[in-house]
Design a protein around this motif. Structure first.
Motif, PDB file in Angstrom:
ATOM      1  N   UNK A 445      44.015  33.931  60.600  1.00  0.00           N
ATOM      2  CA  UNK A 445      45.106  34.328  59.711  1.00  0.00           C
ATOM      3  C   UNK A 445      44.342  34.187  58.239  1.00  0.00           C
ATOM      4  N   UNK A 446      43.772  32.424  58.095  1.00  0.00           N
ATOM      5  CA  UNK A 446      42.522  32.616  56.429  1.00  0.00           C
ATOM      6  C   UNK A 446      41.766  33.988  56.592  1.00  0.00           C
ATOM      7  N   UNK A 447      41.783  33.706  57.255  1.00  0.00           N
ATOM      8  CA  UNK A 447      39.389  34.232  56.966  1.00  0.00           C
ATOM      9  C   UNK A 447      40.529  36.263  56.267  1.00  0.00           C
ATOM     10  N   UNK A 448      41.288  36.751  57.207  1.00  0.00           N
ATOM     11  CA  UNK A 448      42.040  37.884  56.350  1.00  0.00           C
ATOM     12  C   UNK A 448      42.604  37.350  55.692  1.00  0.00           C
ATOM     13  N   UNK A 449      43.210  36.659  55.185  1.00  0.00           N
ATOM     14  CA  UNK A 449      43.735  36.269  53.566  1.00  0.00           C
ATOM     15  C   UNK A 449      42.442  36.456  52.423  1.00  0.00           C
ATOM     16  N   UNK A 450      41.656  36.289  53.038  1.00  0.00           N
ATOM     17  CA  UNK A 450      40.537  36.421  52.539  1.00  0.00           C
ATOM     18  C   UNK A 450      40.179  37.600  51.255  1.00  0.00           C
ATOM     19  N   UNK A 451      40.266  38.416  52.188  1.00  0.00           N
ATOM     20  CA  UNK A 451      40.299  39.928  51.967  1.00  0.00           C
ATOM     21  C   UNK A 451      41.169  41.162  51.113  1.00  0.00           C
ATOM     22  N   UNK A 452      42.712  39.858  50.457  1.00  0.00           N
ATOM     23  CA  UNK A 452      42.927  40.104  49.202  1.00  0.00           C
ATOM     24  C   UNK A 452      42.762  39.422  47.991  1.00  0.00           C
ATOM     25  N   UNK A 453      41.471  38.554  48.007  1.00  0.00           N
ATOM     26  CA  UNK A 453      41.023  37.600  47.071  1.00  0.00           C
ATOM     27  C   UNK A 453      41.099  36.605  47.180  1.00  0.00           C
ATOM     28  N   UNK A 454      40.071  35.773  46.646  1.00  0.00           N
ATOM     29  CA  UNK A 454      39.883  34.262  47.335  1.00  0.00           C
ATOM     30  C   UNK A 454      41.182  33.580  46.390  1.00  0.00           C
ATOM     31  N   UNK A 455      41.447  33.941  45.173  1.00  0.00           N
ATOM     32  CA  UNK A 455      42.165  33.200  44.508  1.00  0.00           C
ATOM     33  C   UNK A 455      43.592  33.066  45.209  1.00  0.00           C
ATOM     34  N   UNK A 456      44.343  34.021  46.221  1.00  0.00           N
ATOM     35  CA  UNK A 456      45.333  34.051  46.736  1.00  0.00           C
ATOM     36  C   UNK A 456      45.288  33.398  48.317  1.00  0.00           C
ATOM     37  N   UNK A 457      44.009  33.527  48.897  1.00  0.00           N
ATOM     38  CA  UNK A 457      43.787  32.551  50.021  1.00  0.00           C
ATOM     39  C   UNK A 457      43.986  31.146  49.076  1.00  0.00           C
ATOM     40  N   UNK A 458      42.575  30.633  48.369  1.00  0.00           N
ATOM     41  CA  UNK A 458      43.035  28.908  47.539  1.00  0.00           C
ATOM     42  C   UNK A 458      44.809  28.587  47.554  1.00  0.00           C
ATOM     43  N   UNK A 459      45.076  29.592  46.884  1.00  0.00           N
ATOM     44  CA  UNK A 459      46.255  29.247  46.200  1.00  0.00           C
ATOM     45  C   UNK A 459      47.783  29.256  47.842  1.00  0.00           C
ATOM     46  N   UNK A 460      47.336  29.906  48.998  1.00  0.00           N
ATOM     47  CA  UNK A 460      47.925  29.909  50.172  1.00  0.00           C
ATOM     48  C   UNK A 460      47.621  28.295  50.578  1.00  0.00           C
ATOM     49  N   UNK A 461      46.290  27.675  51.170  1.00  0.00           N
ATOM     50  CA  UNK A 461      45.594  26.925  51.508  1.00  0.00           C
ATOM     51  C   UNK A 461      46.593  26.233  51.018  1.00  0.00           C
ATOM     52  N   UNK A 462      46.458  25.878  49.480  1.00  0.00           N
ATOM     53  CA  UNK A 462      46.824  24.485  48.675  1.00  0.00           C
ATOM     54  C   UNK A 462      48.357  24.033  49.159  1.00  0.00           C
ATOM     55  N   UNK A 463      49.056  24.820  49.606  1.00  0.00           N
ATOM     56  CA  UNK A 463      49.966  24.806  49.779  1.00  0.00           C
ATOM     57  C   UNK A 463      50.748  24.414  50.866  1.00  0.00           C
ATOM     58  N   UNK A 464      49.514  24.019  51.555  1.00  0.00           N
ATOM     59  CA  UNK A 464      50.074  24.119  53.453  1.00  0.00           C
ATOM     60  C   UNK A 464      50.102  21.959  53.068  1.00  0.00           C
ATOM     61  N   UNK A 465      51.215  22.074  54.087  1.00  0.00           N
ATOM     62  CA  UNK A 465      52.150  20.259  54.073  1.00  0.00           C
ATOM     63  C   UNK A 465      52.599  20.158  55.414  1.00  0.00           C
TER      64      UNK A 465
END
Length: 639
Positions: A445-465
């Motif tokens: 899922x994360x690799x698929x999100x990288x298609x929309x830009x690394x900023x969007x991916x980094x923000x999503x990963x940072x919010x995981x708890x």
């Protein structure tokens, strides 16, 4: 055999022995299974007289058996093709448990001595290298083979297989090894594949292995190899410890079953499929795979009945458990019961009773579920393994990069994982894997999100708890929010396909029925440039397709399929033209995106009408029926 003018019998086939070795504990993991399957399928379809025999299991002992006097009375192999890892002083074969055995050059030479092998093709990274006296040179120098081809440096798996396909075609057209090799290398260059200059030829370049074959057209044949009917889940890496723990119980005749438990997407099905694929040789009675999601009768009896019919095609029994036990009593067999969490809790007791009654003759049941079956652990004849962790740093990064390449994610494709001087895996793929604790589904899922830009991916990963299961749900929701409107719209139709797979025709029928029921949706129709590329495959063999609802009847559907596939939410099999998706996505759609009740009903009846026409048009076309049979049966049962 055909008789020649000299009175000798000319061989009907050019016999090739294929060793495909990828030990689970030797890194990096090789992605050979899918490519070798493609090669085998090409051989089966091609009107060329080649007989390809897999050395299975890929052990040095099995290769010795294939070259024994008794085996050579049945066939005279002229080519030995080895795919796998090389080392400075040998090649990595597998042991029976799937671990690696480094076989030294002297033992390989001894195994091939006095055999009919004339040409050795060695797809191992160092086999043509000048760093040492290579295996190719030693085999030719010592008179073991006349000619050898070897790769000088590591070559991509897809290049090795493409090279082999073209090489065999040219050899069977009568070209010499030199000419066939050059044409195969030119093909790689023309297709833009790496490795065109990496193959080294040693020995008699004018050798023509196909010389003297009996005339006449014959379709290629494939013998040996893993069992059919197992899910093809792509690249398998990591999990060496877990794999070997299970594999090393398979010789224990006091054991009958092994359970693998863990949260969704952690890799239970992939690990189990790898066990079944690599160990099919242990089970002369066959290997049957049953996904509980595809069983319309959602009970223990239904699952066992499906296993019985797959081990013995068409077999039925009032008591399917007793029928299976009778099959097991004849000769050892394996059944895999996957996704058992989809059955009601009361199914646990009869399944546990069944594995306890299995004969102690080497037969085995592998079971997967998100939680262990009640009462399973109390039986002495079973073992279990909870999968509680993801892939390690190295393999998680490798897996992320494989998904990147498969999905064409430009933001990550040019940055493969690398190892620092401190032996730490670095790069964006490694960072992604570490952030999601190596959870395979979350990596996808994360690799698929990288298609929309690394900023969007980094923000999503940072919010995981929270727990991994909660993180997966959060990441799914965030990733799906980045998918286009068409892709999000398609999610609502996924619950119509409980087997987590569908064909474009099925989905088109469901969408078309719902579209006709409701007013036009505000989403624009896809333009020509939006749509997925035209697909090729076996659909032309499906009779009555001109009468079936076409994907083109739903203008937004091609874009929806493309969006979800590129985002790693759908996988697409180019051969069967079947889309598959993970159980976690199905559950998300059921809770967050399901169609309104009336539209769901209309879409379901549209599917029923489609299945009636489709099955009637393909009554004797079993491959076509298999593409949608599970969904059709599940829908008819629910109605």
């Amino acid at each position: 055999m055909a008789e020649t003018e000299a009175g000798r019998m000319a061989p009907d086939y050019l016999d090739v022995l294929l060793v495909c070795s990828s030990p689970v504990n030797v890194s990096p993991s090789l992605d050979l299974h899918h490519e070798v399957t493609d090669l085998e399928n090409e051989v089966r379809r091609a009107p060329i007289p080649i007989r390809l025999r897999r050395v299975y299991p890929p052990t040095i002992r099995q290769l010795e058996r294939e070259l024994s006097p008794n085996a050579l009375r049945l066939r005279q192999p002229k080519i030995l093709h080895l795919l796998g890892h090389g080392a400075e002083d040998g090649l990595w074969f597998e042991r029976e448990d799937g671990s690696g055995e480094l076989v030294k050059v002297a033992q390989i030479r001894q195994t091939l001595q006095d055999s009919p092998i004339e040409l050795a093709i060695i797809n191992a990274c160092w086999s043509g290298s000048g760093r040492v006296v290579s295996l190719c040179e030693r085999l030719v120098r010592d008179g073991v083979v006349k000619t050898a081809l070897g790769h000088e440096r590591p070559v991509a798996d897809v290049s090795a297989i493409a090279y082999a396909q073209r090489l065999y075609e040219q050899l069977l057209d009568g070209y010499s090894v030199r000419e066939a090799h050059q044409r195969a290398a030119n093909y790689l260059a023309e297709e833009g594949l790496p490795g065109a200059t990496e193959v080294q030829l040693v020995g008699d370049a004018d050798l023509r292995p196909a010389e003297g074959l009996a005339p006449g057209a014959r379709t290629g044949r494939v013998e040996g190899g893993p069992p059919v009917g197992l899910p093809d889940l792509g690249y398998f890496c990591g999990r060496a410890d877990e794999y070997l723990r299970i594999a090393n119980t398979l010789d224990d005749r006091h054991q009958t079953a092994f359970g693998i438990w863990g949260i969704g997407g952690i890799g239970k099905t992939h690990l189990t499929a790898e066990i079944a694929r690599r160990n099919g040789w242990r089970y002369p009675g066959g290997v049957a795979w049953v996904d509980a999601r595809e069983v319309t009768e959602g009970t223990a009896a239904g699952v066992l009945r499906a296993a019985l019919s797959r081990l013995r095609q068409g077999a039925t029994a009032d008591d399917p458990g007793a029928g299976l036990l009778a099959v097991f009593g004849g000769e050892p067999a394996m059944v895999v019961l996957d996704n058992l969490e989809t059955l009601p809790p009361e199914a646990a007791e009869p399944l546990v009773r069944f594995v306890e009654q299995m004969p102690r003759n080497g037969s085995r049941a592998l079971l997967t579920a998100r939680v262990g079956l009640a009462g399973f652990e109390r039986r002495k004849c079973v073992q279990s393994l909870p999968l509680t962790r993801g892939l390690d740093d190295y393999n998680g990064a490798q897996y992320a990069y494989r998904v990147t390449v498969a999905k064409g994610v430009a933001a990550l494709r040019n940055e493969p994982p690398r190892e620092s001087k401190e032996h730490r895996v670095e790069g964006r793929c490694a960072q992604i894997s570490r952030r999601v604790s190596g959870h395979p589904r979350m990596i996808e899922v994360a690799v698929g999100m990288a298609r929309h830009g690394m900023d969007a991916l980094d923000e999503a990963l940072a919010g995981l708890t929270g727990e991994l299961a909660d993180q997966l749900q959060d990441l799914l929701a965030t990733g799906l929010a980045l998918v286009g409107e068409e892709g999000q719209r398609l999610l609502a139709y996924l619950p119509l396909f409980p087997t987590a797979r569908f064909t474009p025709e099925e989905m088109g029928a469901a969408c078309q029925a719902a579209e006709q029921f409701r007013p036009a949706h505000p989403i624009r129709a896809a333009t020509v440039t939006d749509r997925a590329p035209a697909e090729t495959g076996p659909l032309s063999d499906v009779r009555g397709s001109d009468e079936l609802p076409a994907v083109a009847a739903v203008p937004w559907l091609p874009s929806a399929l493309q969006q979800l596939e590129r985002a790693a939410f759908l996988d697409h099999d180019q051969t069967t033209q079947v889309y598959t998706f993970h159980q976690t996505l199905l559950e998300h759609a059921q809770h967050h995106a399901e169609l309104p009740e009336e539209e769901h009903t209309v879409a379901a009846f549209g599917l029923l009408a489609f299945y009636a026409r489709y099955l009637d048009a393909n009554t004797d076309n079993y491959p076509a029926i298999d593409r949608c049979f599970g969904n059709a049966m599940a829908l008819m049962e629910s109605v």
